[in-house]
Design an enzyme around this catalytic site. Structure first.
Site, PDB file in Angstrom:
ATOM      1  N   CYS A  25     -64.498 -63.212   6.833  1.00 36.27           N
ATOM      2  CA  CYS A  25     -63.371 -62.816   7.682  1.00 36.27           C
ATOM      3  C   CYS A  25     -63.447 -63.528   9.034  1.00 36.27           C
ATOM      4  CB  CYS A  25     -63.323 -61.297   7.818  1.00 36.27           C
ATOM      5  SG  CYS A  25     -61.702 -60.708   8.380  1.00 36.27           S
ATOM      6  N   HIS A  31     -63.857 -59.026   2.505  1.00 39.16           N
ATOM      7  CA  HIS A  31     -64.944 -58.089   2.783  1.00 39.16           C
ATOM      8  C   HIS A  31     -65.423 -57.493   1.456  1.00 39.16           C
ATOM      9  CE1 HIS A  31     -64.617 -58.049   7.123  1.00 39.16           C
ATOM     10  NE2 HIS A  31     -63.309 -57.869   7.038  1.00 39.16           N
TER      11      HIS A  31
END
Length: 495
Positions: free
Chosen positions: A337, A436
């Site tokens: 991310c 994630h």
């Protein structure tokens, strides 16, 4: 068929007394006893968030509690989420969607609070219609009397719900008598009558030595002590607050694969590394020490709530240069991310989505460029990692788009089930992704560890089965040390 139980709220004498963990324990206990429980926290402040099956955002603690309860997570379980973006400002997420940034003064002003109150009440009401019981969690201390009029999460929420409140206190930090008595006495009479029990948490030593203390607390406060729960070290439940990072390893080890997580100031979703922390083949440590980074076999750049601010800091303190040097000398570098964004050629924020910094050069390890955008992407995903046939799972929560530079080939790390592609793959020592939870998938971890076969003396383990075992251990621990018949009596009493 089980009776309907009143909602149960675990409130606290302060922050970090163990409310989230005790709430998870009761979610599992009620599930084991044949009920259909669900967690609820009206307002949560945390950088660790999670994507629901509907592609919306809630606090990670409520996702963990939902897992303990055996139900899918939903935004009604945490309708209001505050994600700090600086010391004074937080992004406000309402019913799973961001509605803007607020500083603390603006947020706690009375104007607009009643609209938020209506939203969290409606979320609770929807949840209570579907589950029995609702296990509620308070926030911080129940007796912040200066914020009483704007409180959405503690006693005012319990009163709306008709909840029975158990006050959780941490005896390990000292001052338990003052904190419990003071918390109860500072409540208004109409609030105080909702306090039905006291739970002493994190007790060390021989509980028999505290029997007189139990009697004193009951006499002082006029409510029973429903349990004294001992401190434990052998039960592992996902932690919510990054303050828990203070208990993690900070240096490289020996005899295992050294995996370093770069310690960012605005690090978010550190739960991405829970599986690696438990993997017997790995020594996981968190650091921004350049010497320790040079000892790592694998360097992981985590998510960030403020990518440009963290990038500026990494370049200023020499960590960025150390990561590049470590990679040049053979270390694997992977970004997740915000960490993926950091690894690119540049990060741009012309619309000031994050702050005042408009552009910074990245680490230059990946041939990609990131542009921050106001619309947040939140979704659960299924994907194939590289050319592996195994179906993996994870979730996305990010603001911004990352694209390959014009003169480089497309080289995705992940192939998503909906046909999209994610991330960038240079070679097995350099990659980035927006997903994630990617490191919760055994095939991904095995791929990362494979080049270090000479250090792999242990075998991997089943993380899902491990988590279920831990929820059951937690429930057994709490069940053993609370008066559960009394708690059930409280939750069915008509008075």
């Amino acid at each position: 068929m089980n009776k309907n139980l009143h909602p149960l709220m675990l409130a606290g004498t302060g922050s970090d007394v163990g409310k989230s963990i005790i709430a998870a324990a009761f979610c599992r206990i009620f599930l084991q006893d044949g009920y259909h429980p669900a967690p609820f926290k009206a307002q949560n402040m945390a950088l660790n968030s999670y994507a629901t099956p509907e592609g919306l955002e809630i606090g990670r603690a409520q996702a963990v509690q939902a897992e303990a309860a055996g139900v899918p997570c939903h935004t009604d379980m945490n309708p209001l989420l505050l994600k700090p973006s600086s010391d004074h400002t937080s992004q406000v997420v309402l019913n799973g969607r961001p509605i803007g940034n607020r500083n603390a003064y603006e947020y706690f002003r009375r104007e607009g609070r009643e609209e938020l109150r209506k939203e969290v009440h409606a979320a609770f009401d929807r949840l209570a219609a579907r589950y029995n019981p609702v296990v509620m969690e308070g926030a911080g201390s129940i007796s912040e009397i200066n914020l009483r009029d704007s409180d959405l999460v503690n006693l005012p929420m319990a009163m709306h719900a008709g909840a029975d409140v158990i006050l959780v206190a941490d005896i390990d930090r000292g001052g338990v008598f003052a904190s419990v008595y003071g918390s109860v006495m500072l409540l208004r009479p109409e609030e105080r009558k909702h306090i039905k029990g006291i739970l002493i948490n994190k007790f060390r030593g021989d509980i028999r030595l505290f029997e007189s203390g139990v009697k004193m607390l009951e006499d002082l406060c006029g409510v029973p002590v429903v349990g004294v729960v001992p401190y434990y070290k052998d039960i592992y439940i996902e932690e919510e607050d990054s303050v828990m990072l203070q208990t993690k390893n900070i240096r490289a080890g020996q005899g295992k694969v050294n995996v370093a997580v770069v310690l960012l100031r605005h690090l978010s979703n550190f739960t991405d590394f829970n599986v690696l922390e438990r993997d017997p083949r790995v020594h996981l440590f968190y650091t921004n020490n350049t010497d320790e980074l040079m000892k790592a076999d694998i360097i992981l750049l985590p998510g960030s709530k403020s990518t440009l601010s963290d990038l500026y800091e990494l370049r200023r303190n020499g960590v960025a240069q150390a990561i590049v040097r470590a990679h040049r000398e053979g270390a694997t570098v992977m970004g997740i991310c915000g960490g993926y964004q950091l690894m690119g050629r540049e990060v741009c924020d012309p619309d000031h989505v994050e702050g005042e910094i408009e552009r910074l050069p990245g680490l230059g390890l990946l041939p990609v460029s990131t542009r921050m955008q106001g619309e947040k992407v939140t979704r659960q995903v299924r994907f194939r990692f590289l050319e592996d046939s195994a179906v993996c799972e994870g979730y996305e929560i990010h603001m911004g788009t990352t694209t390959p530079l014009a003169d480089v080939p497309v080289s995705p790390l992940n192939h998503l089930a909906d046909g999209r592609e994610d991330g960038y793959f240079v070679d097995r020592t350099c990659m980035g992704t927006y997903v994630h939870g990617i490191l919760d998938n055994p095939s991904v971890i095995d791929y990362l560890l494979e080049p270090f076969a000479d250090k792999l003396k242990e075998t991997a383990f089943d993380y899902k089965a491990f988590k279920e075992e831990q929820y059951d251990k937690l429930a057994a621990h709490v069940r053993k040390h609370v008066d559960l018949p009394l708690i059930y009596q409280i939750l069915t009493d008509n008075d």
